[in-house]
Enzyme design. Structure first.
Site, short mmCIF file in Angstrom:
data_model
loop_
_atom_site.label_atom_id
_atom_site.label_comp_id
_atom_site.label_asym_id
_atom_site.label_seq_id
_atom_site.Cartn_x
_atom_site.Cartn_y
_atom_site.Cartn_z
N CYS A 73 0.35 -10.45 -9.99
CA CYS A 73 -0.35 -9.30 -10.56
C CYS A 73 -1.60 -9.09 -9.72
CB CYS A 73 -0.71 -9.62 -12.02
SG CYS A 73 -1.71 -8.37 -12.83
N CYS A 184 0.16 -2.89 -6.53
CA CYS A 184 0.37 -3.30 -7.93
C CYS A 184 1.83 -3.67 -8.04
CB CYS A 184 0.04 -2.14 -8.87
SG CYS A 184 0.60 -2.40 -10.57
N1 DGL Z 1 1.27 -5.49 -12.29
C1 DGL Z 1 -0.14 -5.48 -12.27
C2 DGL Z 1 -0.75 -5.42 -10.90
O1 DGL Z 1 -0.13 -5.86 -9.97
C3 DGL Z 1 -0.95 -4.85 -13.33
C4 DGL Z 1 -0.54 -3.66 -14.01
C5 DGL Z 1 -1.37 -3.48 -15.25
O2 DGL Z 1 -1.19 -4.26 -16.17
O3 DGL Z 1 -2.19 -2.54 -15.25
O4 DGL Z 1 -1.84 -4.96 -10.73
#
Ligand code: DGL
EC number: 5.1.1.3
Length: 265
Positions: A73, A184
């Protein structure tokens, strides 16, 4: 040699795009995927709150016997990676880095685009990476407004998804970006939509997850943590949300697998 599992953590479904690459590159490793789900999206939350959530997640994965944790993440990496490395100082932890370096090496126009959440883009990690690798080029940034929600709602193959992505992507392409970095881990689920929008426009979409999986391998090597050859791995899915969400994680993970099988056979 160490047959304990690798933990993979994200705010929700997004980290499965990294999980998939780890499985592809390191098929003998057992994996425990923790998709928070209860607090997703993280993208606009204060950094301190994200640190607490990430701490809870890593604590859980350690309690379940993980030998390494991948923070799949970008937002949690930006807010918490230093804190986590200091607190769990004997645990190898891999984070997500915005792929500014490969994009800046390959750009022909001298302009790259980075799409990420608000918290990732205003964090030090992004600022440092952009300053280091993007010094001689223009780096355009945009928040993928609504992208995470589309993926979490399983609506990434809809007209609404196409319109939402195009609204954000078009200005970057018109601004000259020929490399667009997915900053993301939810965004690669929207790749078919991205590919349709950029088709014929000389733009490459950069997904950092294969590089992150390679980094996992390096750390397994360095710490002598690879599973034994011939080890039969297992994959577990856990969440801070409910059983229904946990099942969705599992379904989404193996749905991707079927798509991969379909692509390669
Ligand atoms: N998948 C996450 C990232 O890589 C976060 C998405 C979220 O929860 O806003 O930033």
């Amino acid at each position: 040699m160490d047959n304990r599992p690798v933990g993979v953590y994200d705010s929700g479904l997004g980290g499965l795009t990294v999980w998939r690459e780890i499985r592809r590159q390191w098929p003998e490793e057992s994996l425990i995927y923790l998709g928070d789900g209860k607090n997703c999206p993280y993208g606009a939350r204060p950094a301190e709150e994200i640190r607490q959530l990430a701490d809870e997640a890593v604590e859980k994965l350690v309690a379940m016997g993980c030998k390494m944790v991948v923070v799949a993440c970008n937002t949690a990496t930006a807010a918490a990676i230093e804190f986590l490395r200091a607190k769990y100082n004997t645990l190898p932890i891999v984070g997500m880095e915005p792929a500014v370096k490969p994009a800046s090496l390959h750009t022909r126009t001298g302009v790259i685009g980075v799409l990420a959440t608000a918290r990732s883009l205003d964090g030090d990690l992004f600022r440092r990476t952009a300053a280091r690798y993007g010094a001689d080029i223009r780096v355009l940034t945009a928040v993928g407004e609504g992208f995470v929600e589309l993926v979490e709602a399983n609506r990434e193959h809809t007209r609404e998804a196409f319109d939402t992505v195009r609204r954000i992507l078009d200005p970057m392409i018109e601004g000259g970006a020929d490399q667009i970095v997915l900053g993301c881990t939810h965004y690669p689920f929207l790749l078919p939509v991205f590919e349709r929008i950029v088709a014929g426009r000389g733009v490459t979409i950069v997904d950092p997850s294969p590089a992150v999986a390679r980094r996992v391998g390096q750390l397994l090597d360095q710490n002598d943590l690879h599973a034994e050859p011939g080890h039969t791995p297992y994959c577990d899915f856990i969440t801070f949300a409910d059983e229904e969400y946990r099942k969705r994680l599992e379904y989404k993970a193996f749905e991707q697998d079927e798509n991969i099988a379909g692509e390669t056979h």
